[in-house]
Design a protein around this motif. Structure first.
Motif, PDB file in Angstrom:
ATOM      1  N   VAL A  57       0.835  -1.211   0.000  1.00  8.83           N
ATOM      2  CA  VAL A  57       0.000   0.000   0.000  1.00  8.83           C
ATOM      3  C   VAL A  57       0.865   1.255   0.000  1.00  8.83           C
ATOM      4  O   VAL A  57       0.552   2.248  -0.668  1.00  8.83           O
ATOM      5  CB  VAL A  57      -0.958  -0.021   1.212  1.00  8.83           C
ATOM      6  N   LYS A  58       1.965   1.234   0.732  1.00 12.79           N
ATOM      7  CA  LYS A  58       2.854   2.402   0.755  1.00 12.79           C
ATOM      8  C   LYS A  58       3.447   2.664  -0.628  1.00 12.79           C
ATOM      9  O   LYS A  58       3.587   3.817  -1.043  1.00 12.79           O
ATOM     10  CB  LYS A  58       3.956   2.194   1.780  1.00 12.79           C
ATOM     11  N   ARG A  59       3.807   1.581  -1.339  1.00  7.58           N
ATOM     12  CA  ARG A  59       4.327   1.773  -2.694  1.00  7.58           C
ATOM     13  C   ARG A  59       3.257   2.342  -3.615  1.00  7.58           C
ATOM     14  O   ARG A  59       3.539   3.209  -4.451  1.00  7.58           O
ATOM     15  CB  ARG A  59       4.856   0.437  -3.235  1.00  7.58           C
ATOM     16  N   ILE A  60       2.022   1.841  -3.436  1.00  7.91           N
ATOM     17  CA  ILE A  60       0.921   2.385  -4.237  1.00  7.91           C
ATOM     18  C   ILE A  60       0.716   3.864  -3.906  1.00  7.91           C
ATOM     19  O   ILE A  60       0.536   4.705  -4.788  1.00  7.91           O
ATOM     20  CB  ILE A  60      -0.360   1.581  -3.982  1.00  7.91           C
ATOM     21  N   ALA A  61       0.751   4.188  -2.608  1.00  7.11           N
ATOM     22  CA  ALA A  61       0.546   5.570  -2.189  1.00  7.11           C
ATOM     23  C   ALA A  61       1.634   6.484  -2.745  1.00  7.11           C
ATOM     24  O   ALA A  61       1.355   7.600  -3.195  1.00  7.11           O
ATOM     25  CB  ALA A  61       0.512   5.654  -0.662  1.00  7.11           C
ATOM     26  N   ALA A  62       2.881   5.994  -2.723  1.00  8.85           N
ATOM     27  CA  ALA A  62       3.978   6.814  -3.241  1.00  8.85           C
ATOM     28  C   ALA A  62       3.787   7.080  -4.733  1.00  8.85           C
ATOM     29  O   ALA A  62       3.980   8.204  -5.210  1.00  8.85           O
ATOM     30  CB  ALA A  62       5.316   6.125  -2.980  1.00  8.85           C
ATOM     31  N   GLY A  63       3.430   6.044  -5.475  1.00  8.45           N
ATOM     32  CA  GLY A  63       3.204   6.240  -6.903  1.00  8.45           C
ATOM     33  C   GLY A  63       2.030   7.145  -7.189  1.00  8.45           C
ATOM     34  O   GLY A  63       2.077   8.008  -8.072  1.00  8.45           O
ATOM     35  N   LEU A  64       0.959   6.977  -6.423  1.00  9.28           N
ATOM     36  CA  LEU A  64      -0.221   7.804  -6.620  1.00  9.28           C
ATOM     37  C   LEU A  64       0.070   9.256  -6.257  1.00  9.28           C
ATOM     38  O   LEU A  64      -0.443  10.187  -6.890  1.00  9.28           O
ATOM     39  CB  LEU A  64      -1.383   7.253  -5.777  1.00  9.28           C
ATOM     40  N   ASP A  65       0.904   9.461  -5.227  1.00  7.84           N
ATOM     41  CA  ASP A  65       1.306  10.831  -4.881  1.00  7.84           C
ATOM     42  C   ASP A  65       2.048  11.474  -6.054  1.00  7.84           C
ATOM     43  O   ASP A  65       1.835  12.649  -6.378  1.00  7.84           O
ATOM     44  CB  ASP A  65       2.218  10.822  -3.651  1.00  7.84           C
ATOM     45  N   LEU A 119     -16.652  -0.835 -12.353  1.00 14.19           N
ATOM     46  CA  LEU A 119     -16.208  -0.294 -11.071  1.00 14.19           C
ATOM     47  C   LEU A 119     -17.266  -0.566 -10.015  1.00 14.19           C
ATOM     48  O   LEU A 119     -18.467  -0.371 -10.238  1.00 14.19           O
ATOM     49  CB  LEU A 119     -15.952   1.215 -11.188  1.00 14.19           C
ATOM     50  N   GLU A 120     -16.816  -1.018  -8.836  1.00 11.58           N
ATOM     51  CA  GLU A 120     -17.727  -1.330  -7.743  1.00 11.58           C
ATOM     52  C   GLU A 120     -17.290  -0.565  -6.497  1.00 11.58           C
ATOM     53  O   GLU A 120     -16.676  -1.122  -5.588  1.00 11.58           O
ATOM     54  CB  GLU A 120     -17.710  -2.834  -7.464  1.00 11.58           C
ATOM     55  N   PRO A 121     -17.578   0.750  -6.430  1.00 10.03           N
ATOM     56  CA  PRO A 121     -17.223   1.496  -5.210  1.00 10.03           C
ATOM     57  C   PRO A 121     -18.021   0.959  -4.023  1.00 10.03           C
ATOM     58  O   PRO A 121     -19.222   0.766  -4.103  1.00 10.03           O
ATOM     59  CB  PRO A 121     -17.614   2.938  -5.545  1.00 10.03           C
ATOM     60  N   THR A 122     -17.332   0.687  -2.917  1.00  5.56           N
ATOM     61  CA  THR A 122     -18.014   0.137  -1.740  1.00  5.56           C
ATOM     62  C   THR A 122     -17.697   0.883  -0.460  1.00  5.56           C
ATOM     63  O   THR A 122     -18.382   0.707   0.534  1.00  5.56           O
ATOM     64  CB  THR A 122     -17.601  -1.328  -1.536  1.00  5.56           C
ATOM     65  N   VAL A 123     -16.655   1.708  -0.471  1.00  6.72           N
ATOM     66  CA  VAL A 123     -16.208   2.340   0.768  1.00  6.72           C
ATOM     67  C   VAL A 123     -16.377   3.847   0.660  1.00  6.72           C
ATOM     68  O   VAL A 123     -15.914   4.464  -0.298  1.00  6.72           O
ATOM     69  CB  VAL A 123     -14.723   2.009   1.064  1.00  6.72           C
ATOM     70  N   ALA A 124     -17.014   4.440   1.640  1.00  4.54           N
ATOM     71  CA  ALA A 124     -17.159   5.901   1.689  1.00  4.54           C
ATOM     72  C   ALA A 124     -16.207   6.426   2.749  1.00  4.54           C
ATOM     73  O   ALA A 124     -16.477   6.302   3.935  1.00  4.54           O
ATOM     74  CB  ALA A 124     -18.594   6.293   2.010  1.00  4.54           C
ATOM     75  N   GLY A 125     -15.107   6.979   2.334  1.00  2.09           N
ATOM     76  CA  GLY A 125     -14.118   7.509   3.269  1.00  2.09           C
ATOM     77  C   GLY A 125     -13.857   8.968   2.993  1.00  2.09           C
ATOM     78  O   GLY A 125     -14.358   9.546   2.027  1.00  2.09           O
ATOM     79  N   PRO A 126     -13.100   9.645   3.850  1.00  2.00           N
ATOM     80  CA  PRO A 126     -12.801  11.059   3.639  1.00  2.00           C
ATOM     81  C   PRO A 126     -12.034  11.283   2.347  1.00  2.00           C
ATOM     82  O   PRO A 126     -11.107  10.537   2.022  1.00  2.00           O
ATOM     83  CB  PRO A 126     -11.941  11.427   4.860  1.00  2.00           C
ATOM     84  N   ALA A 127     -12.439  12.263   1.571  1.00  2.00           N
ATOM     85  CA  ALA A 127     -11.794  12.518   0.278  1.00  2.00           C
ATOM     86  C   ALA A 127     -10.349  12.954   0.441  1.00  2.00           C
ATOM     87  O   ALA A 127      -9.565  12.887  -0.499  1.00  2.00           O
ATOM     88  CB  ALA A 127     -12.569  13.593  -0.486  1.00  2.00           C
ATOM     89  N   GLU A 128      -9.973  13.396   1.663  1.00  2.00           N
ATOM     90  CA  GLU A 128      -8.609  13.880   1.862  1.00  2.00           C
ATOM     91  C   GLU A 128      -7.623  12.752   2.133  1.00  2.00           C
ATOM     92  O   GLU A 128      -6.429  12.992   2.263  1.00  2.00           O
ATOM     93  CB  GLU A 128      -8.571  14.869   3.048  1.00  2.00           C
ATOM     94  N   ALA A 129      -8.100  11.513   2.260  1.00  2.00           N
ATOM     95  CA  ALA A 129      -7.199  10.397   2.544  1.00  2.00           C
ATOM     96  C   ALA A 129      -6.185  10.231   1.419  1.00  2.00           C
ATOM     97  O   ALA A 129      -6.506  10.451   0.258  1.00  2.00           O
ATOM     98  CB  ALA A 129      -7.994   9.110   2.718  1.00  2.00           C
ATOM     99  N   LYS A 130      -4.957   9.829   1.759  1.00  2.00           N
ATOM    100  CA  LYS A 130      -3.878   9.729   0.768  1.00  2.00           C
ATOM    101  C   LYS A 130      -3.211   8.366   0.876  1.00  2.00           C
ATOM    102  O   LYS A 130      -2.350   8.178   1.727  1.00  2.00           O
ATOM    103  CB  LYS A 130      -2.835  10.825   1.018  1.00  2.00           C
ATOM    104  N   PRO A 131      -3.575   7.372   0.000  1.00  2.00           N
ATOM    105  CA  PRO A 131      -4.710   7.406  -0.924  1.00  2.00           C
ATOM    106  C   PRO A 131      -5.959   6.880  -0.231  1.00  2.00           C
ATOM    107  O   PRO A 131      -5.863   6.319   0.860  1.00  2.00           O
ATOM    108  CB  PRO A 131      -4.256   6.433  -2.024  1.00  2.00           C
TER     109      PRO A 131
END
Length: 664
Positions: A57-65, A119-131
């Motif tokens: 997840v950290k690698r994904i987050a770094a790439g997404l950043d 696409l199957e969105p299932t989680v409603a979380g804060p939009a500011e989350a990274k990612p």
């Protein structure tokens, strides 16, 4: 004859019952250990999966950043954005698509893929989350996980970068199905499968069993629960929750792996209790028979004879109890000395042993003990270091660049700290990679000049990037100064390289012009030869080393005795004391060839002892021996005293003694 038979039965009971009791209790403890081992192994496996999952997840987050903060977004250059996203997809094999979403309308602004994904969105979380993990996707190269990250777009826009990542990265973290565990899985906080070792594609995104959902939503960090898998298999499942994502890793053990040892343990305890009752019954029966016999004798003898018979009876019972306790105490003491029993079992055995000894009017004591960056400049084989680093450097610069390593044919030995020098070369390679357009080569060169005694070794790293102007070159080694995009650099790489060069007695030079690339030269002092890397310096058993008069100062008696034993075994004459004051008195009385001093001691630490001792005897040589983590603090307190770090190999200790004595 009847009395002889009773005595024979008592002897048999005294011999067999403790032996059977020992065998049964040993079997019970083995079963308990097996059960605890199975549980702990499952928890360890689940913990390892969770840790590796966080790394993914950290690698994904770094790439997404990197994608979401690209300059192309702020410039509304969608083509450049797609190009940048495609480059990152090429570097991350699990990435399937990168989409730019307009949060106001929900439409896709642009995408790296023209394929249709469900696409199957299932989680409603804060939009500011990274990612922000938002759900699941199916389509080409999927099943996939969906991640959103707010993007820095032009003013007035509310964009988010949506990343579709294959779940294969998570699937690889799971043990193969039924090889060691019935089934393993990774689930989100609602209990939906992100990866599963059995029917992974079919179960992806679906809800797990009620037992799994309860554990996933419980908020507990770790635990073991019993339940039934979706395939109908009863099991015990170990789970660990990731503090980063809230996801949980689950590893299912067959129920027999826990229940069977539990049944054996409880059965052994029950059987041991029955045997204990049998032993007590035999002893009581024997006592009653003896009392009855004494009572019958008392009818024919005088009161004195009755008392004498009862006295003999009491003595006989006491003697028998001691005979029974002796093998029990011996057996428990033997088991408690084994090294492979767990801490819980050790406590049970110690308690049983203490109780048995108290019953026999013996005493026992259980003793417990506990125990508590300046560069290390040494000869470094530069050629060997670069050879060992080749795979790491190749992987670090990536497939987009050619890596060339050119070395001088002569011996390349330099004085530096091996670990810090490796990090410096890696930092230079990473900077070259970031500065170079894809396809351009990166060249690492190692050369030497002058004689081994007063020459230099130069390691240079060259790239064909955009280069630096004079102002940038002047500030390049400043901490936290960077020309990289936000999120791509800390500005500490060249600062570390410069610090390593300076503390090694060398220098750092930058040659660069705008448009002409950059070459950075790391200059170090040359040395005659380097000890083979990562190989301890050995002293052969038959080496005829001189016998030294040594002083060992350490407040820990176990450590002190161990060091003394090693030194005496090597033929040295050793005096040992436990505190600084006694050591000062000993040094005042005579000069030792070398004093080995612990650093952390009560009342007077090793550095203070060295300082005071040199007032009394200036020519006394010292080595500080310590497991204290802050080697810089030791070096600052006693900068001219060699340091031997705990733990150490015996050969390291003996080699340090010879070097320290020779250096004096």
């Amino acid at each position: 004859m009847s009395e002889l038979r009773r005595s024979a039965w008592l002897v048999v009971a005294a011999a067999l019952v403790p032996l059977l009791l020992f065998v049964i209790m040993q079997a019970g403890f083995d079963a308990r250990t097996q059960r605890a081992s199975a549980r702990q192994s499952a928890l360890n496996t689940s913990q390892a999966i969770a840790a590796a999952m966080d790394g993914e997840v950290k690698r994904i987050a770094a790439g997404l950043d990197a994608v979401s903060t690209a300059r192309a977004l702020r410039a509304n250059d969608l083509a450049e954005f797609r190009s940048r996203a495609s480059e990152l997809m090429a570097l991350n094999e699990g990435w399937r698509a990168v989409m730019l979403i307009d949060l106001a309308t929900g439409r896709v602004v642009t995408s790296t893929s023209t394929a249709d994904y469900l696409l199957e969105p299932t989680v409603a979380g804060p939009a500011e989350a990274k990612p922000r993990f938002i759900g699941f996707a199916r389509g080409p190269g999927c099943p996939c996980l969906l991640f959103d990250r707010l993007a820095l777009g032009p003013p007035g826009t509310r964009w988010a970068v949506r990343l579709l990542v294959s779940n294969l990265g998570l699937m690889r973290l799971l043990p193969p199905g039924k090889e060691h565990y019935e089934v393993s899985a990774i689930a989100d906080p609602s209990g939906r499968f992100l990866a599963r070792s059995i029917l992974g594609d079919t179960r992806f995104g679906s809800l797990g069993s009620s037992y799994l959902r309860t554990a996933a939503s419980s908020g507990r960090k770790t635990g073991i629960y019993s339940g039934v898998t979706l395939e109908g298999v009863e099991n015990y499942t170990a789970f660990v929750r990731s503090p980063l994502t809230g996801w949980t890793s689950h590893v299912a053990l067959p129920s027999e792996a826990i229940d069977s040892p539990t049944r054996r343990f409880l059965g052994s305890i029950g059987l041991a209790a029955l045997l204990s009752l049998l032993l007590a019954a035999i002893l009581i029966w024997f006592a009653l028979r003896q009392v009855a016999d004494a009572r019958r004798l008392s009818e024919r003898l005088q009161q004195a004879q009755k008392l004498e018979a009862l006295g003999q009876l009491t003595g006989g019972i006491a003697h028998d109890f001691n005979n029974l306790l002796t093998p029990v105490v011996g057996a428990l003491d033997y088991i408690s000395r084994k090294q492979d029993i767990d801490r819980s079992t050790k406590r049970l055995l110690d308690g049983a042993l203490a109780s048995a000894r108290r019953a026999g009017k013996l005493t026992a004591q259980l003793l417990a003990f506990s125990r508590r960056q300046k560069l290390v400049i040494e000869p470094v084989d530069i050629a060997g270091m670069l050879e060992e680093m080749h795979d790491l450097l190749r992987q670090s610069v990536g497939d987009g660049h050619e890596l060339h390593i050119v070395q001088d044919d002569r011996s390349l030995c330099a004085l530096s700290d091996l670990n810090q020098l490796e990090l410096a070369v890696l930092n230079l390679a990473l900077n070259a990679r970031d500065a170079s357009p894809e396809g351009r080569p990166i060249t690492i060169t190692a050369t030497c000049s002058g004689t081994p005694e007063d020459g230099q070794v130069v390691i240079s790293v060259r790239d064909e990037g955009s280069g630096m102007d004079a102002a940038t070159r002047q500030r390049a080694i400043e901490p936290f100064f960077t020309t990289k995009d936000i999120g791509r650099g800390t500005g500490l790489g060249l600062a570390q390289v410069f610090g390593t060069a300076a503390q090694s007695g060398g220098d750092l030079r930058i040659e660069s012009e705008p448009g002409s690339g950059t070459e950075i030269f790391l200059t170090l002092r040359r040395c005659p030869s380097a000890v083979s890397r990562r190989t301890p310096v050995l002293i052969a058993a038959d080496t005829d080393t001189a016998s030294r008069r040594l002083l060992v100062v350490d407040d820990d008696p176990l450590v002190r005795r161990a060091i003394v034993a090693l030194l005496e075994d090597a033929g040295h004459v050793v005096d040992a004391v436990s505190d600084g004051a006694t050591a000062l008195a000993a040094i005042g009385q005579r000069r030792f060839d070398l004093a080995l001093v612990d650093f952390l001691m009560p009342e007077m630490n090793g550095a203070e002892l060295v300082r005071r001792a040199r007032v009394v005897r200036p020519d006394q040589r010292f080595v500080i021996v310590s497991g204290y983590a802050d080697s810089a603090a030791i070096a600052d307190a006693s900068p001219d005293t060699p340091l031997l770090k705990k733990p150490f190999e015996p050969a390291d200790l003996l080699a340090m003694v010879e070097r320290a004595v020779a250096a004096g």
